[in-house]
Enzyme design. Structure first.
Site, PDB file in Angstrom:
ATOM      1  N   GLU A 109     -17.372  -3.926  25.011  1.00  0.00           N
ATOM      2  CA  GLU A 109     -16.549  -5.125  25.148  1.00  0.00           C
ATOM      3  C   GLU A 109     -15.341  -5.107  24.213  1.00  0.00           C
ATOM      4  OE1 GLU A 109     -20.811  -6.297  26.164  1.00  0.00           O
ATOM      5  OE2 GLU A 109     -19.813  -5.214  24.525  1.00  0.00           O
TER       6      GLU A 109
ATOM      7  N   HIS B 195      -4.030   3.128  -3.568  1.00  0.00           N
ATOM      8  CA  HIS B 195      -4.184   2.585  -2.211  1.00  0.00           C
ATOM      9  C   HIS B 195      -3.417   1.290  -1.998  1.00  0.00           C
ATOM     10  CE1 HIS B 195      -6.021   1.355   1.572  1.00  0.00           C
ATOM     11  NE2 HIS B 195      -6.239   0.169   1.004  1.00  0.00           N
TER      12      HIS B 195
ATOM     13  N   HIS C 241       0.845  -1.197   0.000  1.00  0.00           N
ATOM     14  CA  HIS C 241       0.000   0.000   0.000  1.00  0.00           C
ATOM     15  C   HIS C 241       0.880   1.247   0.000  1.00  0.00           C
ATOM     16  CE1 HIS C 241      -2.342  -3.306   1.711  1.00  0.00           C
ATOM     17  NE2 HIS C 241      -3.433  -2.670   1.313  1.00  0.00           N
TER      18      HIS C 241
END
Length: 670
Positions: A416, A270, A38
């Site tokens: 959580e 990207h 990338h």
């Protein structure tokens, strides 16, 4: 930004632009050499990273574990070449140019995504988007906790994060920023790579959030800058450091693939190599006339000078540490905790072995913590809004609040996933041992972070209660049936399911002794009898052992974990009335039992027919069962009813186990 801002200082021999272009060139070259990776994010954020390291970061590559170093977290881990380039340029040990040339190759330190432990300066494993941001919350919290204990003159580091659009889209980001904002973690500074590009194309395809307003609503300060203007970037970071009353988001508007003439600002920059022609054109546009992986001396020297300046700051800090109290030194440098843990566990086991009361293993866990917490000030407890149910708080705990970081108990709220990731950050910081609780079924909500605990080999203890259909009336949404097997499938994760008070204390001892392995403590809601009257040896350390021996000849072996060990003991007693000799084997940890010698395992399991009993699915049990053996447990979801009724309905009773044993023995006799 004001026109009166002063320009950041650069080396007389190299400009900040030159230094940033070195990052861009290394990113282009490494991705091209690997033919994967990338390049876009490192090229787009090179200016921000250069200003951060030249103007703000407190670090010393010669001492990468320095306790008071600033932390740099690359949450957008796909852009790993940004981090590797920085580590090489600033002179971190082991990050030679050959490592960059071997980007993404087997055995290199430069994995596709940063991996903790592969090289100094990699503070955490990132790649699953949002995890680094949430780890950073734990790291920033750890700074506040340690500073409150050792003093601000010894601990006052900042945690800097580079996060991308994807990090902020992930749900964990909201849990993380909400917790950080609530706790007012003002030394946490997030630099958002606001490039408006995703893999599919423009981010507008999928998201239209106003991120600054979202962060503001969560209690953060915010700023927006041109991510290619070093003066503006430096001013924003300086302002963030000057106001540490709240955490900061600095939105850096950047161009992905900056410098690539045809791919900059496009999704094609990207996640794929730019190509030789595009790289050639980018070199011309960036005025970078050097060969691949060639960093000219004057630019490399400028970067190395940044790395070298930290030695003086660290040296001054070392003098302050030398004059500090022994308590502060122990917290900062770490201390041996095994003896303190062993003494606390010995006391707990002696008390539990003599206790005839039935208690849930979550209660035995809390009673164990009553002894551990005062003996181990490194323990930082917490729960995801289930403190009373999990039994994670003791009379020795004080809640951590924005006004009191001297506390040792974190109220994570119903977050959580954020809790698990923050605990990873606390563990990574090095001074504390985090544990946190929720219901076992909600390991689904934090599984990605549990997996990263295991991958990074960090000691994090997950106190997971209400571990079966035994939780009763809350029903199948809250009853874990597949979770034990799913967790046992994660490499380097210890899953403990203790049967009684003595085993619970033993499992706590083993979890705390496992410095390179996280642990799950799967604990019951319903009460169980104490099955062990002798707690002198830690029998759980072998993962499995014969709790109740058979007579002269073993007719059947009953294998069980947790609350079902008591079921097995009762079944063995019922069989004995018929003259059937049954051995009962408790298996609190498959992982530790697997690590024993084959001879030991064979001795424990025996040659007689085996029946495994667990109020979960059978999947993980087939390692210990042969084709002719049987499993008594769950094959589907539970139901809403009192626990006793559920165990009866699903056949997880001593009577049914005894019946199955008789069937298996008879079948084998034919």
């Amino acid at each position: 930004m004001s026109k009166a801002q002063t320009k950041p200082v650069a080396s007389p021999a190299a400009s900040l632009r030159d230094m940033a272009n070195a990052i861009r060139a290394l990113a282009m070259d490494a991705v091209q050499a690997a033919n994967s990776g990338h390049p876009g994010m490192p090229m787009g954020m090179a200016d921000v990273a250069t200003v951060l390291f030249s103007e703000a970061m407190k670090f010393d590559p010669a001492a990468p574990e320095w306790a008071n170093r600033d932390r740099f977290i690359l949450s957008a881990g796909h852009g790993s070449m940004l981090l590797y380039a920085l580590l090489h340029l600033t002179g971190y040990p082991g990050m030679m140019i050959d490592e960059l040339k071997n980007f993404r190759q087997f055995g290199s330190k430069t994995a596709g995504h940063p991996e903790y432990g592969h090289a100094p300066g990699i503070e955490t494993t990132t790649g699953p988007l949002g995890q680094g941001l949430a780890n950073a919350v734990g790291i920033a919290l750890s700074e506040r906790l340690l500073s409150a204990r050792a003093g601000n003159d010894l601990i006052d580091y900042h945690t800097y994060v580079i996060a991308g659009d994807g990090c902020l889209m992930e749900g964990i980001s909201q849990e993380a920023i909400s917790l950080a904002g609530h706790l007012k973690l003002g030394k946490l500074i997030v630099l958002w790579d606001d490039n408006s590009i995703s893999i599919d194309g423009a981010t507008s395809l999928a998201v239209s959030d106003n991120e600054l307003e979202r962060f503001n609503a969560s209690g953060w300060n915010t700023a927006r800058v041109d991510g290619h203007d070093p003066v503006a970037i430096a001013a924003a970071i300086k302002a963030a450091k000057a106001d540490d009353t709240r955490p900061w988001l600095i939105a850096c508007k950047t161009v992905i693939g900056y410098g690539a003439p045809n791919k900059a600002g496009k999704s094609s920059a990207h996640g794929e190599p730019l190509g030789t022609d595009e790289i050639k054109s980018a070199r011309e546009k960036l005025d970078w006339p050097y060969q691949p992986f060639d960093i000219p001396d004057h630019i490399l020297s400028a970067w190395r000078a940044l790395g070298n300046r930290g030695a003086k700051i660290r040296g001054e800090w070392a003098k302050r540490l030398a004059a500090a109290s022994s308590e502060s030194k122990a917290l900062i440098n770490g201390r041996e905790t095994d003896k303190a843990v062993a003494a606390a566990i010995k006391d707990a086991k002696a008390a539990f072995a003599a206790d005839t009361n039935k208690r849930a293993t979550r209660v035995w866990s809390q009673l164990t913590l009553e002894r551990l917490v005062p003996a181990l000030p490194e323990l930082i407890g917490g729960s995801a809004d289930l403190t009373g149910s999990n039994g994670t708080k003791t009379k020795h705990h004080v809640s951590v609040t924005p006004e009191n970081f001297a506390g040792n108990y974190v109220h994570y709220g119903v977050r959580e996933h954020g809790m698990a990731a923050a605990m990873n950050g606390i563990a990574l910081s090095g001074s504390f041992i985090p544990y946190g609780g929720t219901f076992l079924v909600f390991t689904d909500y934090c599984r990605p972070s549990i997996r990263l605990s295991a991958l990074m080999q960090k000691r994090v203890v997950y106190v997971m209660t209400h571990d079966s259909i035994g939780l009763g009336e809350d029903g199948p949404t809250h009853q874990p049936v597949e979770h034990l097997s799913a967790l046992r499938a994660i490499p380097n994760l210890q899953v403990f399911r203790p049967a009684d008070g003595v085993e619970t204390a033993e499992c706590w001892e083993l979890a705390l002794a496992s410095k390179g392995t996280p642990s799950i403590l799967a604990l019951s809601r319903q009460a169980v009898p104490n099955l062990r009257s002798d707690g002198s040896a830690n029998l759980s350390a072998k993962g499995g052992y014969v709790l109740k021996a058979a007579g002269a000849k073993r007719d059947v072996t009953l294998l069980a974990t947790g609350t079902e060990v008591g079921v097995a003991v009762d079944a063995a007693a019922a069989l004995a009335k018929d003259g059937v000799s049954a051995a009962v084997v408790s298996l609190p940890s498959f992982e530790l039992f697997r690590a024993q010698s084959e001879n030991y395992r064979d001795e424990v399991l025996g040659e007689a027919p085996r029946i495994a009993i667990e109020a979960g699915i059978a999947q993980s049990w087939y390692e210990w069962l042969r084709k002719s053996d049987r499993f008594v447990g769950m094959s589907g979801f539970g139901a809403s009813a009192p626990a006793a009724k559920l165990f009866e309905h699903f056949g997880i009773t001593a009577t049914h186990v005894a019946d199955v044993a008789r069937e298996v023995i008879a079948s084998n006799a034919r």
